[in-house]
Design a protein around this motif. Structure first.
Motif, PDB file in Angstrom:
ATOM      1  N   PRO A  43       0.726   5.314 -13.228  1.00  0.00           N
ATOM      2  CA  PRO A  43      -0.568   4.885 -13.100  1.00  0.00           C
ATOM      3  C   PRO A  43      -1.645   4.306 -14.198  1.00  0.00           C
ATOM      4  N   VAL A  44      -0.991   4.470 -15.306  1.00  0.00           N
ATOM      5  CA  VAL A  44      -1.675   3.856 -16.563  1.00  0.00           C
ATOM      6  C   VAL A  44      -1.584   2.254 -16.301  1.00  0.00           C
ATOM      7  N   SER A  45      -0.210   1.908 -15.989  1.00  0.00           N
ATOM      8  CA  SER A  45      -0.110   0.468 -16.218  1.00  0.00           C
ATOM      9  C   SER A  45      -0.661  -0.115 -14.580  1.00  0.00           C
ATOM     10  N   TYR A  46      -0.842   0.634 -13.636  1.00  0.00           N
ATOM     11  CA  TYR A  46      -1.283   0.180 -12.519  1.00  0.00           C
ATOM     12  C   TYR A  46      -2.711  -0.179 -12.517  1.00  0.00           C
ATOM     13  N   THR A  47      -3.457   0.811 -13.291  1.00  0.00           N
ATOM     14  CA  THR A  47      -4.883   0.711 -13.656  1.00  0.00           C
ATOM     15  C   THR A  47      -5.165  -0.336 -14.404  1.00  0.00           C
ATOM     16  N   ILE A  48      -4.514  -0.483 -15.429  1.00  0.00           N
ATOM     17  CA  ILE A  48      -4.605  -1.763 -16.166  1.00  0.00           C
ATOM     18  C   ILE A  48      -4.556  -3.007 -15.411  1.00  0.00           C
ATOM     19  N   PHE A  49      -3.249  -3.194 -15.066  1.00  0.00           N
ATOM     20  CA  PHE A  49      -3.011  -4.441 -14.306  1.00  0.00           C
ATOM     21  C   PHE A  49      -3.805  -4.672 -13.145  1.00  0.00           C
ATOM     22  N   CYS A  50      -4.172  -3.718 -12.391  1.00  0.00           N
ATOM     23  CA  CYS A  50      -5.130  -3.908 -11.198  1.00  0.00           C
ATOM     24  C   CYS A  50      -6.489  -4.140 -11.569  1.00  0.00           C
TER      25      CYS A  50
END
Length: 341
Positions: A43-50
Motif C-alpha cells: 500500500p505504501v508503494s501504491y500510494t506514492i506511485f498513484c
C-alpha cells in the motif's frame, strides 16, 4: 468427519494464508517478520506511485486523473484490514479459538447438534468457495489483460493505473519491470484480501450455527415444559413431578448470554473492517461507473465487476445473518407466548 475437525481445518487454512503474509493469527503474540514489512510496502508503494501519476495525468485532463484512482477503494480496504489485524490480533485469535472450542463441545451433545454444525459448516464452505473463485478469476483476468492487449494491437496496458517514475512503459524494459511490480503487488493484495474476507465472514457466519443451537435448546425446553404439564394431570396428588426444566432453562439463559457476548465481540473486532469493505466497494463502483460513462475503459470495467462481486458477497452473508437472528427472535417470542398461555 467430525464438525470440530472441519472447523479446525478451516481456521488452519485461514491461518496458513495469514502466515504466508507474515500475519499469523494463532500465535500468542504477533511478530513483525520480513514478510510483514514486505506486505506493508504494497500500500505504501501504491500510494506514492498513484499520487505521482494522478497529479501528472490530471494536468492533461481531469478524466485521466480519475482513471488513475479506480483502485482507490482497494487501497482503503487493504489499509483498514491491515490496521485491524495488527491492532486486534489477540481478539481475533481468541474469537477463532472460542469457535473451535464450542464446536468440540457441542458435537457430543446429540445428533441434532451434530447435524446442525455440519449443515452450517457446509454453508460456510460454500461461501468460501464463492470467494475463492471470485478472487481467482479476477486475478487471472487482471494479470492476463496486458498480454491480451499487447498481442492484439501492441498497446502497453498496465494492471494498475500508474507508471513507476523513471520507468516509462513506452520502452520494453520499463514495461516489463512495471508489469512485474504490478503483478507482485496484485498477487499479495489479492491473497491478503482473500484471507481477510475469509476471517471476517467466518466470524460473521458463526452467528448462524449459534442461532441454530439456540433454537434447538429452546425446542428442548418447550418439550420439557409440555411433558411437565402433561405429567401433572397424570400424577397422583402430592407426588412431585421430577423434570429437567430448570436445567434446560439455565442452559438456555447461559447460551443466550454467550451468543450476545459473541455478537458484541464480533462487532467490536470487525466493525471498522466491515465498514471499510462496504465503503471502499461503493467508492470503487462509483469511480469505475463514472469513468465508463465517458467511454469504455477496460481496467475500470473489470474492477467494477470485482467491487460489485465483493459487495454482493457481504450483502448475501449479512442477509443470512439477519434472517438467522429474526428466526431466533421468533423462537423466543413463541416460547414466551406458549408459556404465558
Amino acid at each position: 468427519m467430525r464438525p470440530s475437525v472441519r472447523i479446525n481445518d478451516l481456521v488452519a487454512n485461514i491461518n496458513y494464508f495469514a502466515r504466508l503474509l507474515g500475519l499469523e493469527i494463532l500465535v500468542p503474540r504477533l511478530k513483525l517478520v520480513p514478510r510483514t514489512w514486505f506486505l506493508m510496502m504494497v500500500p505504501v508503494s501504491y500510494t506514492i506511485f498513484c499520487v505521482h501519476w494522478t497529479v501528472k495525468q490530471t494536468q492533461h485532463h481531469w478524466m485521466d486523473g480519475l482513471k488513475s484512482v479506480v483502485m482507490l477503494g482497494g487501497l482503503i480496504n487493504g489499509c483498514c484490514q491491515l490496521i485491524t489485524i495488527l491492532q486486534r490480533h489477540s481478539d481475533i485469535k481468541q474469537l477463532l479459538n472460542n469457535i473451535i472450542a464450542i464446536y468440540a463441545e457441542y458435537e457430543h451433545r446429540g445428533a441434532d447438534y451434530w447435524n446442525a454444525l455440519h449443515l452450517d459448516i457446509a454453508r460456510m464452505l460454500n461461501v468460501c468457495q464463492i470467494i475463492r473463485i471470485g478472487y481467482l478469476v479476477s486475478f487471472v483476468v487482471m494479470c492476463a489483460m496486458p498480454g491480451i492487449f499487447l498481442l492484439y494491437d501492441g498497446r502497453h496496458v498496465t494492471i494498475m493505473q500508474y507508471e513507476i517514475p523513471g520507468l516509462p512503459i513506452d520502452t520494453n524494459l520499463g514495461y516489463i519491470l512495471t508489469y512485474v511490480q504490478h503483478l507482485i503487488s496484485t498477487a499479495l493484495g489479492g491473497l491478503f484480501f482473500y484471507m481477510g474476507d475469509l476471517m471476517v465472514l467466518l466470524s460473521l457466519m458463526q452467528i448462524l450455527p449459534f442461532a441454530h443451537i439456540f433454537q434447538l435448546k429452546a425446542a428442548a425446553l418447550n418439550d420439557a415444559l409440555h411433558h411437565k404439564e402433561q405429567s401433572r394431570y397424570l400424577a397422583t396428588v402430592g407426588v412431585f413431578v421430577d423434570t429437567d426444566v430448570d436445567v434446560l432453562l439455565l442452559d438456555l439463559i447461559n447460551w443466550h448470554q454467550l451468543f450476545t457476548d459473541y455478537c458484541q465481540i464480533v462487532e467490536h473486532t470487525f466493525d471498522f473492517m466491515i465498514a471499510a469493505q462496504v465503503l471502499s466497494s461503493a467508492i470503487s463502483i462509483l469511480v469505475c461507473f463514472c469513468v465508463n460513462l465517458s467511454g469504455f475503459h477496460s481496467v475500470s470495467t473489470i474492477y467494477l465487476l470485482v467491487s460489485a462481486y465483493s459487495m454482493l458477497v457481504y450483502c448475501i452473508v449479512g442477509t443470512q445473518v439477519e434472517y438467522a437472528i429474526s428466526k431466533l427472535i421468533y423462537s423466543i417470542s413463541m416460547m414466551v407466548m406458549k408459556n404465558r398461555n
